[in-house]
Scaffold this active site. Structure first.
Site, PDB file in Angstrom:
ATOM      1  N   GLY A  28       0.838  -1.141   0.166  1.00 13.26           N
ATOM      2  CA  GLY A  28      -0.176  -0.110   0.025  1.00 13.26           C
ATOM      3  C   GLY A  28       1.121   1.166  -0.081  1.00 13.26           C
ATOM      4  O   GLY A  28       2.208   1.277   0.042  1.00 13.26           O
ATOM      5  N   PHE A  29       0.163   2.263   0.044  1.00 19.57           N
ATOM      6  CA  PHE A  29       0.896   3.726   0.006  1.00 19.57           C
ATOM      7  C   PHE A  29       1.718   3.770   1.286  1.00 19.57           C
ATOM      8  O   PHE A  29       2.988   4.075   1.121  1.00 19.57           O
ATOM      9  CB  PHE A  29      -0.243   4.766  -0.060  1.00 19.57           C
ATOM     10  CG  PHE A  29       0.317   6.132   0.499  1.00 19.57           C
ATOM     11  CD1 PHE A  29       1.351   6.718  -0.075  1.00 19.57           C
ATOM     12  CD2 PHE A  29      -0.651   6.599   1.520  1.00 19.57           C
ATOM     13  CE1 PHE A  29       1.428   8.009   0.329  1.00 19.57           C
ATOM     14  CE2 PHE A  29      -0.243   7.895   2.036  1.00 19.57           C
ATOM     15  CZ  PHE A  29       0.862   8.580   1.739  1.00 19.57           C
ATOM     16  N   ILE A  30       1.262   3.585   2.356  1.00 14.81           N
ATOM     17  CA  ILE A  30       2.245   3.863   3.574  1.00 14.81           C
ATOM     18  C   ILE A  30       3.138   2.625   3.630  1.00 14.81           C
ATOM     19  O   ILE A  30       4.362   2.789   4.003  1.00 14.81           O
ATOM     20  CB  ILE A  30       1.407   3.864   4.629  1.00 14.81           C
ATOM     21  CG1 ILE A  30       0.486   5.305   4.820  1.00 14.81           C
ATOM     22  CG2 ILE A  30       2.583   4.255   5.964  1.00 14.81           C
ATOM     23  CD1 ILE A  30      -0.516   5.759   5.587  1.00 14.81           C
ATOM     24  N   ASP A  49       0.240  -8.841   1.223  1.00 12.92           N
ATOM     25  CA  ASP A  49      -0.774  -7.770   0.702  1.00 12.92           C
ATOM     26  C   ASP A  49      -1.676  -8.600  -0.228  1.00 12.92           C
ATOM     27  O   ASP A  49      -1.178  -9.137  -1.221  1.00 12.92           O
ATOM     28  CB  ASP A  49      -0.084  -6.588  -0.185  1.00 12.92           C
ATOM     29  CG  ASP A  49      -0.858  -5.176  -0.240  1.00 12.92           C
ATOM     30  OD1 ASP A  49      -0.494  -4.196   0.526  1.00 12.92           O
ATOM     31  OD2 ASP A  49      -1.987  -5.368  -0.712  1.00 12.92           O
ATOM     32  N   LEU A  94      -0.587  -2.925   8.868  1.00 12.46           N
ATOM     33  CA  LEU A  94      -1.325  -1.768   8.159  1.00 12.46           C
ATOM     34  C   LEU A  94      -2.388  -2.186   7.080  1.00 12.46           C
ATOM     35  O   LEU A  94      -3.049  -1.489   6.712  1.00 12.46           O
ATOM     36  CB  LEU A  94      -0.039  -0.969   7.148  1.00 12.46           C
ATOM     37  CG  LEU A  94       0.633   0.011   8.088  1.00 12.46           C
ATOM     38  CD1 LEU A  94       1.722  -0.703   8.988  1.00 12.46           C
ATOM     39  CD2 LEU A  94       1.518   0.682   7.202  1.00 12.46           C
ATOM     40  N   ALA A 135      -1.990  -0.081  13.040  1.00 16.62           N
ATOM     41  CA  ALA A 135      -2.308   1.081  12.234  1.00 16.62           C
ATOM     42  C   ALA A 135      -3.518   1.585  12.860  1.00 16.62           C
ATOM     43  O   ALA A 135      -4.548   0.724  12.330  1.00 16.62           O
ATOM     44  CB  ALA A 135      -1.890   1.210  11.014  1.00 16.62           C
ATOM     45  N   TYR A 167     -16.709   2.202  10.067  1.00 14.21           N
ATOM     46  CA  TYR A 167     -15.130   2.338  10.017  1.00 14.21           C
ATOM     47  C   TYR A 167     -14.499   2.405  11.314  1.00 14.21           C
ATOM     48  O   TYR A 167     -13.523   2.057  11.689  1.00 14.21           O
ATOM     49  CB  TYR A 167     -14.674   3.142   9.018  1.00 14.21           C
ATOM     50  CG  TYR A 167     -13.334   3.285   8.684  1.00 14.21           C
ATOM     51  CD1 TYR A 167     -12.445   2.230   8.230  1.00 14.21           C
ATOM     52  CD2 TYR A 167     -12.605   4.497   8.825  1.00 14.21           C
ATOM     53  CE1 TYR A 167     -11.271   2.389   8.216  1.00 14.21           C
ATOM     54  CE2 TYR A 167     -11.193   4.596   8.796  1.00 14.21           C
ATOM     55  CZ  TYR A 167     -10.500   3.543   8.391  1.00 14.21           C
ATOM     56  OH  TYR A 167      -9.323   4.005   8.285  1.00 14.21           O
ATOM     57  N   LYS A 171     -12.072   0.263  13.593  1.00  8.20           N
ATOM     58  CA  LYS A 171     -10.708   0.535  14.122  1.00  8.20           C
ATOM     59  C   LYS A 171     -10.695   0.725  15.681  1.00  8.20           C
ATOM     60  O   LYS A 171      -9.513   0.569  16.353  1.00  8.20           O
ATOM     61  CB  LYS A 171     -10.149   1.925  13.420  1.00  8.20           C
ATOM     62  CG  LYS A 171      -9.951   1.845  11.954  1.00  8.20           C
ATOM     63  CD  LYS A 171      -9.154   0.751  11.414  1.00  8.20           C
ATOM     64  CE  LYS A 171      -7.793   0.795  11.730  1.00  8.20           C
ATOM     65  NZ  LYS A 171      -6.998  -0.008  11.008  1.00  8.20           N
TER      66      LYS A 171
END
Ligand code: UDP
Length: 346
Positions: A28-30, A49, A94, A135, A167, A171
């Site tokens: 992913g991005f991070i 992933d 993540l 995360a 969401y 989390k």
């Protein structure tokens, strides 16, 4: 072989073993930036992933690296996750549903991925006593208005009829689970709440405002500001986020705690749009009226039902600063420069 050289070998083996880390959502991005930095620091890095929102191209440049390995699979495939985690000292978790647009459009997938995925990761970590960095997100502060948000503040979520809060709640369950594994099983768990994080490799497809604005500006399209544009956010460069996460993973006193990770520089979305236009077109920041360059779009048109925005979102980062001395090194201008350079190159 003497006992002492045996012991030295064992210690060396353990030290080596602890250098391998697992990143869920590592394409992913991070996650991909985290993988890159950890490799550069000498770690052995494993990525898992399922490429649902992650992209193989984010890690394509790493696959030949001798200390990198990856598996394209979902973290709920416990047999695969177990094999990958079995020699890792740290798991950076993540993998999760991301982006307000995706979350509102796919609420079932969001809740299942977040809650079941995190449970599987924690259960697996417990078998090997790996440290887990979970995360989380500033979304858990919900509609709180007492900014800046501190980790121990009460949270105020909207009604269950609005899926965005599902969401946030999922989390929160992740956080509760992580802290429970720590208190009940003594598993070393650290929670970090990321505030709006931006940088190269982030895509606008799932709603994120900066890549969207930059792409719109580069195409000469009007920037789509939702609502009245007076809602504000604080944007952090992904490199700052990565440094914070790695710092937390290494610090023994981070265990069992929750940390905000964000940049305190606040800006309204309308002003952000003007800054993006100025950065892309090299103009001065122009005052309103913004004419054809910015379009205000009512929220009902922008998002599916189930959306609710928050007016302000500002982190209090005193806790991580006190522990690590961490503070953001990149400004919003740095972020815009890096994102514009990347999107231009595309
Ligand atoms: N936003 C906007 N135009 C867009 C995308 C987002 O005005 O094209 C707004 C969005 O409504 C929110 C802010 O920008 O108020 C940040 O949105 P993003 O989805 O990046 O992150 P959020 O903070 O909502 O999780």
């Amino acid at each position: 072989m003497t006992v002492s050289s045996d012991t030295t070998q064992l210690q060396a083996h353990r030290a080596n073993f602890r250098r391998r880390v697992l990143i869920t959502g590592g394409a992913g991005f991070i996650g991909s930036h985290l993988a890159e930095t950890l490799l550069a620091q000498g770690h052995e890095v494993t990525v898992i992933d399922d490429l649902s929102t992650g992209r193989f191209e984010n890690i394509a440049h790493l696959v030949e690296h001798p200390r990198f390995r990856f598996a394209i699979d979902t973290i709920t495939n416990e047999a695969v996750l177990d094999r990958l985690a079995s020699d890792c000292g740290v798991i950076y978790h993540l993998a999760a549903a991301v982006g307000v647009k995706l979350i509102v459009e796919k609420p079932v997938h969001t809740i299942q991925d977040n809650v079941i995925g995190t449970e599987v990761v924690l259960r697996t970590a417990l078998r090997y006593r790996a440290r887990v960095l979970i995360a989380s997100t500033s979304e858990v502060y919900g509609k709180g208005v007492a900014v800046p948000f501190r980790e121990d503040d009460d949270v105020v979520l909207g009604p269950t009829a609005r899926s965005r809060w599902g969401y946030a709640a999922s989390k929160m369950v992740d956080e509760f689970l992580g802290l429970a594994y720590h208190s009940e099983y003594n598993l070393p768990v650290v929670i970090f709440r990321l505030f709006n994080t931006v940088g190269p490799r982030q895509v606008g497809r799932y709603g994120m405002v900066i890549p969207r604005f930059v792409q719109q500006a580069l195409k000469g399209e009007p920037l789509t500001v939702y609502g009245d544009g007076q809602q504000s956010r604080c944007f952090m460069h992904v490199h700052d986020a990565v440094n914070a996460i790695i710092g937390l993973a290494a610090h023994p006193e981070a265990v069992g705690k929750v940390f905000n990770v964000g940049n305190g520089e606040e800006i309204t979305i309308l002003d952000l749009a003007r800054r993006v236009l100025a950065a892309v077109h090299g103009e001065q920041v122009l005052p309103p009226p913004d004419g054809k360059r910015i379009t205000l779009i009512p929220y009902e048109q922008a998002y599916a039902a189930g959306f609710d925005d928050m007016r302000r979102r500002v982190p209090d980062t005193a806790r991580i600063r006190a522990l690590l001395g961490w503070q953001p090194q990149y400004t919003l201008d740095d972020i815009l420069r890096d994102v514009i350079a990347e999107k231009r190159a595309e």
